[in-house]
Design a protein around this motif. Structure first.
Motif, PDB file in Angstrom:
ATOM      1  N   TYR A  65       0.862  -1.182   0.000  1.00  0.00           N
ATOM      2  CA  TYR A  65       0.000   0.000   0.000  1.00  0.00           C
ATOM      3  C   TYR A  65       0.900   1.234   0.000  1.00  0.00           C
ATOM      4  O   TYR A  65       1.822   1.340   0.807  1.00  0.00           O
ATOM      5  N   ALA A  66       0.617   2.152  -0.907  1.00  0.00           N
ATOM      6  CA  ALA A  66       1.512   3.299  -1.076  1.00  0.00           C
ATOM      7  C   ALA A  66       0.716   4.562  -1.371  1.00  0.00           C
ATOM      8  O   ALA A  66      -0.444   4.516  -1.803  1.00  0.00           O
ATOM      9  N   GLN A  67       1.362   5.702  -1.140  1.00  0.00           N
ATOM     10  CA  GLN A  67       0.827   6.996  -1.535  1.00  0.00           C
ATOM     11  C   GLN A  67       1.179   7.215  -3.010  1.00  0.00           C
ATOM     12  O   GLN A  67       2.350   7.354  -3.362  1.00  0.00           O
ATOM     13  N   VAL A  68       0.161   7.221  -3.866  1.00  0.00           N
ATOM     14  CA  VAL A  68       0.384   7.308  -5.306  1.00  0.00           C
ATOM     15  C   VAL A  68       0.084   8.733  -5.773  1.00  0.00           C
ATOM     16  O   VAL A  68      -0.985   9.277  -5.487  1.00  0.00           O
ATOM     17  N   PRO A  69       1.015   9.395  -6.486  1.00  0.00           N
ATOM     18  CA  PRO A  69       0.770  10.763  -6.968  1.00  0.00           C
ATOM     19  C   PRO A  69      -0.438  10.818  -7.896  1.00  0.00           C
ATOM     20  O   PRO A  69      -0.643   9.940  -8.744  1.00  0.00           O
ATOM     21  N   GLN A  70      -1.265  11.873  -7.757  1.00  0.00           N
ATOM     22  CA  GLN A  70      -2.417  12.076  -8.628  1.00  0.00           C
ATOM     23  C   GLN A  70      -1.989  12.833  -9.883  1.00  0.00           C
ATOM     24  O   GLN A  70      -1.109  13.690  -9.842  1.00  0.00           O
ATOM     25  N   VAL A  71      -2.633  12.503 -10.991  1.00  0.00           N
ATOM     26  CA  VAL A  71      -2.335  13.153 -12.258  1.00  0.00           C
ATOM     27  C   VAL A  71      -3.645  13.621 -12.880  1.00  0.00           C
ATOM     28  O   VAL A  71      -4.736  13.109 -12.571  1.00  0.00           O
ATOM     29  N   ASN A  72      -3.539  14.606 -13.790  1.00  0.00           N
ATOM     30  CA  ASN A  72      -4.715  15.071 -14.514  1.00  0.00           C
ATOM     31  C   ASN A  72      -4.886  14.272 -15.794  1.00  0.00           C
ATOM     32  O   ASN A  72      -4.168  13.286 -16.035  1.00  0.00           O
ATOM     33  N   GLU A  73      -5.849  14.696 -16.638  1.00  0.00           N
ATOM     34  CA  GLU A  73      -6.122  13.934 -17.850  1.00  0.00           C
ATOM     35  C   GLU A  73      -4.966  13.935 -18.829  1.00  0.00           C
ATOM     36  O   GLU A  73      -4.889  13.089 -19.727  1.00  0.00           O
ATOM     37  N   ASN A  74      -3.996  14.873 -18.661  1.00  0.00           N
ATOM     38  CA  ASN A  74      -2.818  14.923 -19.535  1.00  0.00           C
ATOM     39  C   ASN A  74      -1.634  14.155 -18.953  1.00  0.00           C
ATOM     40  O   ASN A  74      -0.540  14.188 -19.499  1.00  0.00           O
ATOM     41  N   GLY A  75      -1.854  13.496 -17.810  1.00  0.00           N
ATOM     42  CA  GLY A  75      -0.771  12.746 -17.189  1.00  0.00           C
ATOM     43  C   GLY A  75       0.173  13.594 -16.372  1.00  0.00           C
ATOM     44  O   GLY A  75       1.231  13.115 -15.959  1.00  0.00           O
ATOM     45  N   GLU A  76      -0.184  14.851 -16.093  1.00  0.00           N
ATOM     46  CA  GLU A  76       0.669  15.758 -15.325  1.00  0.00           C
ATOM     47  C   GLU A  76       0.330  15.645 -13.837  1.00  0.00           C
ATOM     48  O   GLU A  76      -0.837  15.489 -13.446  1.00  0.00           O
ATOM     49  N   TYR A  77       1.393  15.717 -12.998  1.00  0.00           N
ATOM     50  CA  TYR A  77       1.192  15.618 -11.566  1.00  0.00           C
ATOM     51  C   TYR A  77       0.419  16.823 -11.050  1.00  0.00           C
ATOM     52  O   TYR A  77       0.631  17.959 -11.483  1.00  0.00           O
ATOM     53  N   LEU A  78      -0.486  16.577 -10.090  1.00  0.00           N
ATOM     54  CA  LEU A  78      -1.241  17.639  -9.452  1.00  0.00           C
ATOM     55  C   LEU A  78      -0.490  18.126  -8.223  1.00  0.00           C
ATOM     56  O   LEU A  78      -0.080  17.320  -7.380  1.00  0.00           O
ATOM     57  N   VAL A  79      -0.297  19.442  -8.120  1.00  0.00           N
ATOM     58  CA  VAL A  79       0.463  20.042  -7.026  1.00  0.00           C
ATOM     59  C   VAL A  79      -0.461  20.965  -6.250  1.00  0.00           C
ATOM     60  O   VAL A  79      -1.214  21.766  -6.824  1.00  0.00           O
ATOM     61  N   SER A  80      -0.410  20.856  -4.910  1.00  0.00           N
ATOM     62  CA  SER A  80      -1.261  21.686  -4.060  1.00  0.00           C
ATOM     63  C   SER A  80      -0.717  23.108  -3.994  1.00  0.00           C
ATOM     64  O   SER A  80       0.371  23.425  -4.498  1.00  0.00           O
ATOM     65  N   ASP A  81      -1.497  24.005  -3.343  1.00  0.00           N
ATOM     66  CA  ASP A  81      -1.086  25.401  -3.199  1.00  0.00           C
ATOM     67  C   ASP A  81       0.199  25.540  -2.395  1.00  0.00           C
ATOM     68  O   ASP A  81       0.927  26.521  -2.524  1.00  0.00           O
ATOM     69  N   LYS A  82       0.489  24.545  -1.554  1.00  0.00           N
ATOM     70  CA  LYS A  82       1.704  24.586  -0.725  1.00  0.00           C
ATOM     71  C   LYS A  82       2.907  23.978  -1.435  1.00  0.00           C
ATOM     72  O   LYS A  82       3.984  23.888  -0.855  1.00  0.00           O
ATOM     73  N   GLY A  83       2.716  23.557  -2.666  1.00  0.00           N
ATOM     74  CA  GLY A  83       3.834  23.030  -3.441  1.00  0.00           C
ATOM     75  C   GLY A  83       4.070  21.544  -3.279  1.00  0.00           C
ATOM     76  O   GLY A  83       5.087  21.027  -3.757  1.00  0.00           O
ATOM     77  N   PHE A  84       3.133  20.829  -2.635  1.00  0.00           N
ATOM     78  CA  PHE A  84       3.292  19.394  -2.449  1.00  0.00           C
ATOM     79  C   PHE A  84       2.490  18.633  -3.507  1.00  0.00           C
ATOM     80  O   PHE A  84       1.405  19.075  -3.915  1.00  0.00           O
ATOM     81  N   THR A  85       3.026  17.488  -3.917  1.00  0.00           N
ATOM     82  CA  THR A  85       2.319  16.647  -4.869  1.00  0.00           C
ATOM     83  C   THR A  85       1.115  16.006  -4.207  1.00  0.00           C
ATOM     84  O   THR A  85       1.221  15.420  -3.125  1.00  0.00           O
ATOM     85  N   SER A  86      -0.042  16.085  -4.843  1.00  0.00           N
ATOM     86  CA  SER A  86      -1.248  15.460  -4.319  1.00  0.00           C
ATOM     87  C   SER A  86      -1.159  13.955  -4.528  1.00  0.00           C
ATOM     88  O   SER A  86      -0.707  13.477  -5.570  1.00  0.00           O
ATOM     89  N   THR A  87      -1.613  13.232  -3.509  1.00  0.00           N
ATOM     90  CA  THR A  87      -1.514  11.768  -3.570  1.00  0.00           C
ATOM     91  C   THR A  87      -2.841  11.140  -3.234  1.00  0.00           C
ATOM     92  O   THR A  87      -3.716  11.741  -2.599  1.00  0.00           O
ATOM     93  N   LYS A  88      -2.978   9.890  -3.673  1.00  0.00           N
ATOM     94  CA  LYS A  88      -4.106   9.057  -3.287  1.00  0.00           C
ATOM     95  C   LYS A  88      -3.642   8.143  -2.169  1.00  0.00           C
ATOM     96  O   LYS A  88      -2.732   7.339  -2.361  1.00  0.00           O
ATOM     97  N   PRO A  89      -4.235   8.235  -0.987  1.00  0.00           N
ATOM     98  CA  PRO A  89      -3.783   7.372   0.110  1.00  0.00           C
ATOM     99  C   PRO A  89      -4.295   5.952  -0.054  1.00  0.00           C
ATOM    100  O   PRO A  89      -5.316   5.697  -0.705  1.00  0.00           O
ATOM    101  N   ASN A  90      -3.567   5.029   0.564  1.00  0.00           N
ATOM    102  CA  ASN A  90      -3.988   3.632   0.646  1.00  0.00           C
ATOM    103  C   ASN A  90      -4.262   3.019  -0.719  1.00  0.00           C
ATOM    104  O   ASN A  90      -5.277   2.368  -0.946  1.00  0.00           O
ATOM    105  N   CYS A  91      -3.361   3.250  -1.668  1.00  0.00           N
ATOM    106  CA  CYS A  91      -3.465   2.566  -2.954  1.00  0.00           C
ATOM    107  C   CYS A  91      -2.706   1.259  -2.868  1.00  0.00           C
ATOM    108  O   CYS A  91      -1.619   1.188  -2.310  1.00  0.00           O
ATOM    109  N   ARG A  92      -3.301   0.214  -3.415  1.00  0.00           N
ATOM    110  CA  ARG A  92      -2.738  -1.120  -3.289  1.00  0.00           C
ATOM    111  C   ARG A  92      -2.063  -1.520  -4.581  1.00  0.00           C
ATOM    112  O   ARG A  92      -2.628  -1.391  -5.660  1.00  0.00           O
TER     113      ARG A  92
END
Length: 405
Positions: free
Chosen positions: A369-396
């Motif tokens: 189980y890992a924190q997987v980075p989220q991407v948009n429809e173009n495959g680009e990583y989503l970054v929060s306002d604080k500059g951190f990569t958005s992740t999906k928790p508890n991905c298997r």
């Protein structure tokens, strides 16, 4: 490196005694009584001498001396009554008896503390502070009653039944019984087969295997400490469980074995299916409980798979032989259920909970189980306002994919 090679000395002496006495009494032509007592005693003495690297007149004392004494004894004994009889094409053999195994370990380690007050004087009296010492002891006793019954018909049909009632000192007044049954049929002996088919056997087996906890894991309740004459008891980080039940594995296997062309080509195919019930594991607990882990019977795990082995001898002469073997296996497992109140078992937690290996009910054992980075429809990583990569928790993550659990 050179200093360690030439100025760090280790001397070790090992004495080992292995002995066995096995008297046998042939009561009749078909009945015999055999007893056996055997020992394996190992005694190891080791000294470690680390020379002083700096003069004591200019620096704090250094160098060290350590003495280690290890003793490990195994005593095994059994008494067996053996029966063997033939009636025309029918063979019968049986064994009943008792077995016992005793293990005893003592490990004493003493060493200087704070360096050597006299340079290169390798003695405990040269310790700057009070010498340190550790003592490890272990005793284990296993006893059991066992019996086997083997039946054979005309050298092609065989049935074997076994049973064992075992008691272990690591369990609280509990013993466990595990039987097994094996059936094999040599069809190349029973039927007239083509000359190129040299050997063929079908086999079917079922068995139960018991397993007790390791020594001194089920009876841990308190840890004792002392300082300046005061002694206290504390709750350890890992707690035992005096009422732990023995772990049992239930398994059956079906197999086919054949050899062809003067035994130069062979194949062995088997399917197995097993379940481990009352699995014994150290289980994580809530922080409010005061302990990190408790020894528990946590649930049930199922395993099944295929094993295929092919062997061949492509070249065989009087002076040369070339054997080839290929193996292929398919293995699958699943956590069938966990103990009440245990949502999952955490086997590994790494990277600040960024990666975990967990056992979850209904899922394969040991999924990641890992924190997987989220991407948009173009495959680009989503970054929060604080500059951190958005992740999906508890991905298997399984062997072939990674998905939201």
């Amino acid at each position: 490196m050179l200093w360690n090679m030439y100025h760090h000395h280790s001397d070790e002496t090992e004495n080992r005694l292995i002995g066995m006495i096995r008297p046998t009494w042939q009561i009749t032509n078909w009945l015999s009584l055999r007893a056996q007592v055997s020992t394996d005693i190992t005694d190891v003495k080791q000294t470690l001498k680390y020379e002083s690297e700096q003069p004591n007149s200019l620096y704090d004392p250094n160098g060290s001396f350590q003495s280690i004494n290890r003793r490990y004894d195994i005593v095994y004994g059994d008494v067996m009554l053996n029966f063997n009889y033939n009636i025309n094409r029918f063979d019968i053999a049986a064994t009943v008896g008792w077995t016992g195994r005793y293990e005893n370990m003592n490990n004493i380690r003493v060493s200087t503390n704070g360096g050597l007050v006299t340079e290169n004087w390798f003695d405990l009296n040269a310790s700057r502070y009070t010498p340190s010492s550790t003592l490890q002891r272990m005793e284990l006793l296993k006893t059991g009653y066992m019996g086997t019954l083997s039946l054979g018909w005309d050298n092609y049909l065989f049935l074997e039944l076994t049973g064992r009632q075992e008691r272990s000192s690591t369990l609280k007044d509990q013993s466990f019984f595990y039987p097994s049954a094996n059936l094999s049929f040599l069809f190349t002996q029973a039927f007239h087969m083509p000359s190129w088919w040299n050997y063929g056997k079908l086999r079917l087996s079922y068995g139960i295997v018991g397993n007790a906890p390791e020594t001194y894991t089920a009876n841990i309740v308190y840890e004792q400490g002392s300082d300046n004459g005061f002694t206290w008891n504390t709750i350890p980080s890992s707690w035992g469980n005096a009422d732990i039940r023995p772990e049992k594995k239930y398994e059956y296997e079906i197999g086919l074995e054949s050899k062809f062309l003067n035994n130069r080509l062979g194949i062995d195919v088997s399917y197995y299916n097993n379940r481990v019930k009352d699995q014994i594991l150290s289980t994580p607990q809530p922080s409010t409980s005061g302990v990190k882990n408790v020894l528990m019977n946590v649930g049930e795990v199922a395993n099944h798979g295929w094993d295929i082995s092919i062997s061949a001898t492509p070249i065989l002469t009087r002076d040369f032989r070339w054997d080839l073997t290929a193996n292929y296996g398919v293995y699958k497992n699943k956590v069938v259920k966990l103990a009440d109140g245990v949502p999952y078992l955490e086997i590994l937690n790494s990277g600040g909970s960024g990666i975990k290996i967990q056992a979850v009910e209904g899922q394969p054992m040991g999924d990641i189980y890992a924190q997987v980075p989220q991407v948009n429809e173009n495959g680009e990583y989503l970054v929060s306002d604080k500059g951190f990569t958005s992740t999906k928790p508890n991905c298997r993550k399984s062997a072939t994919s990674i998905r939201q659990a």
